[in-house]
Design an enzyme around this catalytic site. Structure first.
Site: not given
Ligand code: PMP
Length: 439
Positions: A156, A233, A236, A259, A397
């Site tokens: 991400h 990270d 997910q 999430k 993203c």
């Molecule tokens: N890493 C992953 C794998 C994600 O899916 C996301 C959210 N789509 C993030 C990081 C960022 O999370 P947040 O916007 O809640 O900080």
């Protein structure tokens, strides 16, 4: 005045000590999972009863954010209607009540991910801030020009951009673990990528655009052979699969409350106590200090050293409620239900003419990304919306992995504990309709 000036900080200090490291009765916060009852679960989420464009809402955008059970919504209302006060610094009743609820939430997170101590649980705004915290602390405490961080081709943006932001201060080189055509990491050369310049391996546990569950145990043990710490990270992962930081032996782990059925604006950074102790703080301000003079500052103990300013108290407490809720259903039961839904959906969408799945790893979780040759994902998303179906379209993203597959975007259906096979059927009917209209 001198007496009050002495009394006040000591009061705050006492209040903290009561919570960090206190013995919690094992049964006090332990929750036994009940039988998995899908209908009951759906009733717990009021938003799932909505109609969208005259159709029942079919919410399949759970990788973007999950819906909230009534218990989480109630927790927010209850906090503001009966507990609201600033924490740690007050000696009055409300401050004590809210401090206890806030620190209990920390203990719930600790138990949920099996950390060794509450000191290892830092409240942040979410995964993004957690990764930025580690990046900035490393910048101040560990990085030299030319140091390297290993990430993967499916990160991400929140695990790419923070490392690039330092360019004008220190040059950090990103080394990228490649991804194959199925969306699996090619780990053959991973260990060879580690050298004396490698300061951190920072990898996504479950990909938000492909659904791949990465073999993080293998990555962690290879990195540890070279004494390189690993950040996961888990944005997910945390809501879909059991996450045990001690079993994984990861050094840091980041996730977001929203999430995992909790509120937005709250998240967690887990870090091994020894590492967190060694690292300098990220943000400066109230609560993270022990003593401040114009000549300098000494920092507070963990975890407060990394929690500057007034915390997001209500949302931290509601995250604790969300974790109670998930623990009450049981992460194993959630995981097996979602696997069943993903397998059903993967088989069903194969019936849709011209649809190609992006991300066909053997080990996947809850994400179904796909494209059509001749229909843009945004048209797919807009069309499905009129059927009451919420999916995500775009690069999610994760632009580098889109580039890897030579596509600008995908349509992504992502599943949560409350999704049903009937909803998958609705999605598939919608997709078939689109192909009829566009062809
Ligand atoms: N890493 C992953 C794998 C994600 O899916 C996301 C959210 N789509 C993030 C990081 C960022 O999370 P947040 O916007 O809640 O900080």
């Amino acid at each position: 005045m001198p007496a009050a000036a002495h009394f006040y900080p000591q009061g705050a200090e006492l209040q903290r000590k009561n919570y960090i490291g206190r013995k919690v009765n094992k049964t006090e916060l332990h929750i036994e999972p009940k039988a998995f009852d899908l209908e009951k679960i759906r009733r717990d989420f009021p938003i799932l009863g909505l109609q969208v464009h005259g159709k029942p809402l079919c919410y399949l955008d759970n990788a973007a954010t999950t819906q909230k059970p009534q218990a989480v919504i109630d927790s927010l209302v209850q906090y503001y209607s009966s507990m609201n006060a600033n924490i740690h610094r007050g000696v009055h009743h409300l401050s004590e009540v809210s401090t206890k609820a806030f620190e209990d939430a920390r203990i719930k997170v600790k138990s949920f991910i099996n950390a060794s101590s509450e000191k290892e649980i830092i409240f942040t705004r979410g995964t993004t801030e957690s990764i930025n915290l580690v990046a900035n602390s490393f910048l101040r405490g560990r990085f030299e020009d030319g140091d390297e961080v290993i990430i993967t081709g499916m990160e991400h943006h929140s695990n790419i951009v923070p490392w690039q932001l330092f360019d004008s201060i220190k040059k950090i080189k990103l080394r990228i673990v490649p991804v194959d055509d199925n969306g699996e990491l090619i780990l053959d050369d991973f260990e060879k990528m580690i050298n004396e310049k490698t300061k951190l391996v920072s990898v996504v546990y479950v990909s938000n655009s492909l659904g791949t569950i990465n073999p993080v145990e293998k990555i962690i043990s290879a990195a540890h052979k070279h004494n390189v710490p690993v950040l996961l990270d888990a944005a997910q992962a945390i809501q879909h699969i059991p996450v045990d930081v001690r079993k994984l032996d990861c050094d840091f782990l980041a996730f977001s409350g929203h999430k995992i059925y909790g509120p937005t604006g709250i998240g967690i950074l887990y870090g091994k106590e020894k590492l967190l102790d060694e690292l300098p703080p990220f943000l400066g301000g109230g609560d993270m200090i022990s003593k401040v003079t114009f000549n300098g500052t000494t920092f507070n103990q963990l975890p407060y050293k990394f929690e500057a300013g007034t915390s997001n108290i209500a949302d931290a407490i509601a995250l604790g409620t969300a974790i109670d809720y998930v623990a009450g259903i049981g992460i194993d039961a959630i995981s097996s239900h979602e696997t069943e839904i993903l397998e059903y959906a993967s088989a069903k969408v194969a019936e849709v003419p011209g649809l190609k799945i992006i991300g066909t790893a053997k080990n996947k979780s809850s994400v179904l990304s796909f494209i059509f040759d001749n229909i843009h994902p945004h048209d797919v998303g807009t069309f499905l919306d009129f059927e009451g179906i919420a999916v995500r379209t775009g690069h999610h993203c994760t632009q580098p992995i889109m580039d890897r597959f030579c596509i600008p975007a995908t349509t992504r259906a992502s599943f949560a504990m409350y999704n049903t096979k009937e909803e998958v059927d609705i999605l598939v009917r919608g997709l078939k309709k689109i192909t009829e209209v566009f062809n």
